[in-house]
Design a protein around this motif. Structure first.
Motif, PDB file in Angstrom:
ATOM      1  N   MET A 276       4.418 -41.028  18.905  1.00  0.00           N
ATOM      2  CA  MET A 276       3.315 -41.076  17.944  1.00  0.00           C
ATOM      3  C   MET A 276       2.142 -40.228  18.434  1.00  0.00           C
ATOM      4  O   MET A 276       1.536 -39.471  17.658  1.00  0.00           O
ATOM      5  CB  MET A 276       2.866 -42.528  17.741  1.00  0.00           C
ATOM      6  N   ARG A 279       2.511 -36.649  17.859  1.00  0.00           N
ATOM      7  CA  ARG A 279       2.284 -36.253  16.461  1.00  0.00           C
ATOM      8  C   ARG A 279       0.810 -36.339  16.077  1.00  0.00           C
ATOM      9  O   ARG A 279       0.454 -36.111  14.923  1.00  0.00           O
ATOM     10  CB  ARG A 279       3.100 -37.153  15.531  1.00  0.00           C
ATOM     11  N   GLU A 281      -1.131 -39.204  16.556  1.00  0.00           N
ATOM     12  CA  GLU A 281      -1.568 -40.603  16.428  1.00  0.00           C
ATOM     13  C   GLU A 281      -1.738 -41.187  17.825  1.00  0.00           C
ATOM     14  O   GLU A 281      -0.836 -41.828  18.357  1.00  0.00           O
ATOM     15  CB  GLU A 281      -0.539 -41.397  15.626  1.00  0.00           C
ATOM     16  N   GLU A 282      -2.906 -40.977  18.406  1.00  0.00           N
ATOM     17  CA  GLU A 282      -3.120 -41.312  19.808  1.00  0.00           C
ATOM     18  C   GLU A 282      -3.607 -42.740  20.039  1.00  0.00           C
ATOM     19  O   GLU A 282      -3.441 -43.286  21.128  1.00  0.00           O
ATOM     20  CB  GLU A 282      -4.121 -40.337  20.422  1.00  0.00           C
ATOM     21  N   LYS A 283      -4.232 -43.353  19.027  1.00  0.00           N
ATOM     22  CA  LYS A 283      -4.889 -44.644  19.236  1.00  0.00           C
ATOM     23  C   LYS A 283      -3.946 -45.756  19.691  1.00  0.00           C
ATOM     24  O   LYS A 283      -4.293 -46.542  20.577  1.00  0.00           O
ATOM     25  CB  LYS A 283      -5.636 -45.054  17.969  1.00  0.00           C
TER      26      LYS A 283
END
Length: 380
Positions: A276, A279, A281-283
């Motif tokens: 993730m 892509r 989406e680091e949180k």
């Protein structure tokens, strides 16, 4: 794939002496220097005697060199004489056996002196240089070949094919995860002509079965704490036992007593979080790493342990795996070094945001050949 050496001469010999029918084990023979181009893997867990076997080859060679011209012809290919032995170690393995002389082929219960026929190398290019500098040496013992790059397998194969040089590899084929150590180990299996498996006693206090696996654990407050599956693949250190939350210990273990917690978490949770993040989406990854660092009972790892191990046999020892420090750092190293899911820019940002242990990260990333500089502060 190589063959496993087995001898039947001992059985025939004992029968000729009139021994009754009984279990006769393979003959523990002197090493054969007559066959050109052999590529011999000595495999087994730590403590199984791989390097000690190599020392025995060295001593056999010293005896064979005292033989006459007829034997020299049997053990030679052109200028190469396989009775001449050279020992090679990795540069990153320098922390082991520091109490022994620089020219020592050393193992857990002693050593033999190699004189000038010893070298430490960094990679396969270093091996090529040693081969070029020693054109008459016919047997090279390369300790822990899995520490080197994949190219080494082809350097070895070419010299064995073209010059009749023999190579002996006392090496770990399986890592502490019971996986093939790396792609170099896989290639070593592909090119091997001989495989000699060695075992050790299981080092669990209640067991004396054969051990095939190397077990990694930390000693924290007197507790045995198994390494998590995503622990860094390579952690360079000495052979002495350590009571430390950061420096591991190793032991030979059988299947029953080789504990490896966190494998399910690694592929159910950690790797998907890395994907993730790759892509954009680091949180979710940031939140999990923050929990691993600051409040592990809020982490997916802890929840997975509760589901997987709570109320089960050996529950305590599995939960001990959560005691060592720097679990967040280890998770990040796994995603960066082995899975290539976290780019360096994101690694630096996460380290800065979470105030992770940069001294530990620098050492482990360097040991795993992915060095990163944390000298400059990261600018958001």
């Amino acid at each position: 794939m190589g063959r496993i050496e087995q001898k039947s001469e001992g059985t025939d010999f004992l029968k000729s002496l009139g021994f009754p029918t009984l279990d006769v084990h393979d003959t523990f023979s002197h090493f054969d220097f007559t066959l050109p181009g052999r590529r011999v893997l000595l495999i087994g867990p730590m403590g199984s005697g791989k390097t000690e076997f190599a020392a025995r080859v060295w001593r056999d060679a010293a005896i064979a060199q005292k033989k006459g011209e007829k034997v020299r012809r049997q053990t030679s290919s052109a200028e190469v004489d396989r009775r001449k032995v050279f020992f090679i170690r990795s540069e990153i393995d320098g922390a082991r056996f520091t109490e022994y002389p620089e020219d020592a082929l050393c193992y857990r219960s002693g050593y033999v002196s190699c004189g000038q026929n010893i070298a430490r190398i960094r990679d396969s290019f270093g091996l090529e240089q040693v081969l070029a500098d020693n054109p008459t040496v016919g047997t090279f013992i390369i300790d822990e070949a899995s520490f080197f790059d994949e190219r080494l397998a082809y350097v070895v194969r070419n010299h064995s094919y073209e010059r009749g040089v023999m190579f002996i590899f006392p090496t770990l084929i399986l890592n502490f995860r019971r996986d093939l150590f790396n792609s170099t180990a896989r290639l070593m299996l592909d090119i091997a002509t001989d495989v000699i498996p060695l075992t050790a006693y299981c080092e669990h206090s209640d067991c004396i079965n054969d051990a095939f696996y190397t077990y990694r654990y930390y000693q924290v407050e007197g507790k045995e704490c198994p390494a998590l599956y995503f622990d860094p693949l390579i952690i360079v250190g000495g052979d002495s036992h350590k009571d430390s939350t950061l420096e591991p210990n190793y032991a030979a273990r059988c299947d029953e007593h080789h504990y490896l917690p966190g494998k399910e978490y690694t592929f159910f949770h950690l790797k998907p979080l890395g994907e993730m993040a790759a892509r954009g989406e680091e949180k979710p990854l940031l939140a999990e790493l923050a929990s691993l660092k600051n409040d592990i009972e809020r982490s997916m790892l802890y929840q997975n342990f509760c589901e997987r191990y709570r109320g089960k046999r050996d529950e305590e020892i599995f939960f001990n795996a959560l005691k060592p420090q720097n679990i967040a750092e280890k998770a990040l190293v796994f995603l960066f070094c082995e899975q290539n899911l976290v780019p360096e820019e994101l690694l630096l940002r996460l380290v800065s945001q979470l105030d992770l242990d940069t001294a530990y990260l620098s050492k482990v990333l360097s040991d795993n050949k992915r060095p990163v500089s944390f000298a400059q502060p990261f600018l958001f």
